[in-house]
Design a protein around this motif. Sequence first.
Motif, PDB file in Angstrom:
ATOM      1  N   ASP A   2      -6.739  11.973   3.264  1.00 15.50           N
ATOM      2  CA  ASP A   2      -5.698  11.099   3.440  1.00 15.50           C
ATOM      3  C   ASP A   2      -6.337   9.547   3.060  1.00 15.50           C
ATOM      4  O   ASP A   2      -7.369   9.138   3.434  1.00 15.50           O
ATOM      5  N   TYR A   3      -5.722   8.941   2.015  1.00 17.23           N
ATOM      6  CA  TYR A   3      -5.933   7.721   1.447  1.00 17.23           C
ATOM      7  C   TYR A   3      -4.753   6.654   1.663  1.00 17.23           C
ATOM      8  O   TYR A   3      -3.798   6.893   1.278  1.00 17.23           O
ATOM      9  N   ASP A   4      -5.284   5.415   1.877  1.00 13.63           N
ATOM     10  CA  ASP A   4      -4.329   4.337   1.524  1.00 13.63           C
ATOM     11  C   ASP A   4      -4.797   3.582   0.440  1.00 13.63           C
ATOM     12  O   ASP A   4      -5.972   3.072   0.186  1.00 13.63           O
ATOM     13  N   CYS A  42      -8.449   2.852  -3.370  1.00 16.08           N
ATOM     14  CA  CYS A  42      -8.190   3.641  -2.302  1.00 16.08           C
ATOM     15  C   CYS A  42      -9.169   3.509  -1.497  1.00 16.08           C
ATOM     16  O   CYS A  42     -10.246   3.731  -1.991  1.00 16.08           O
ATOM     17  N   GLU A  58       1.026  -1.265  -0.220  1.00 17.04           N
ATOM     18  CA  GLU A  58       0.104   0.024  -0.049  1.00 17.04           C
ATOM     19  C   GLU A  58       0.786   1.419   0.108  1.00 17.04           C
ATOM     20  O   GLU A  58       2.061   1.267   0.531  1.00 17.04           O
ATOM     21  N   THR A 100       0.316   5.568   1.020  1.00 20.28           N
ATOM     22  CA  THR A 100      -0.354   6.651   1.573  1.00 20.28           C
ATOM     23  C   THR A 100      -0.562   7.861   0.571  1.00 20.28           C
ATOM     24  O   THR A 100       0.558   8.268   0.107  1.00 20.28           O
ATOM     25  N   SER A 109      -7.825   6.849   4.919  1.00 24.36           N
ATOM     26  CA  SER A 109      -7.014   6.298   6.080  1.00 24.36           C
ATOM     27  C   SER A 109      -7.591   6.261   7.435  1.00 24.36           C
ATOM     28  O   SER A 109      -8.518   7.273   7.549  1.00 24.36           O
TER      29      SER A 109
END
Length: 216
Positions: free
Chosen positions: A141-143, A212, A51, A53, A215
């Motif tokens: 914020d994305y993973d 995605c 992954e 971020t 987070s």
Amino acid sequence: MRAHRRQLTIALAAALVFAIGLAPPGSGASSPSLVVDRTIVCSIVQGNPPEITVRAQSGTRVFGDRSTWKFRANASFSDPSATRPGTYAWITAGWPPDEEFGRPASAQSLAMTTRCRPSRSRVPLSTAGLAGGVASPTVDDYDCVVPRTILVRIRGVFRTPTSLRRGTREQLAAAGPIQEGTLAIRTQAGKQIALATVRESGHARLFVADSCRPSS
């Protein structure tokens, strides 16, 4: 003898021009320019599945002082599983730089890790197949689940000529005021993962793929 020396000089000059033409983009420090545009290929070695971020933040000015940024518009990607300094790239717009308590303001506006390799692959600056919009002033914020290898393109349009220089933390960085910047990430197979933009007005936008998630 003179003719031989002249032929040798011409041959050496031609070889030098040929070598420069083959030098990969983003291979190190660059000549001053208004546009810094680099594509790199990065290995994401940790995680199962691996992954990254991806984040973006619209700028915020200091209350009561519209001339000063509390936070500049910024966008970045990083490998959260990697050991420091890890794999990353970031770009920020808005001038002058914001000042953090106990730390001097940094004039750097664009940076990338030297752990990634220069690439000649084409990475379009497109939001096709992605979803998103204006980034929050409190950070979006994305993973994102990704393959082991990804392509990253980082592009900044500066107000004054600048160049990439080697930093002290395994990075290449460029300093100066950015008018607009873009960070695009895709797989080597051509699937887009994310695209973020920042502008000197403080506006930032972030678009991500369905792989995605916000987070936690």
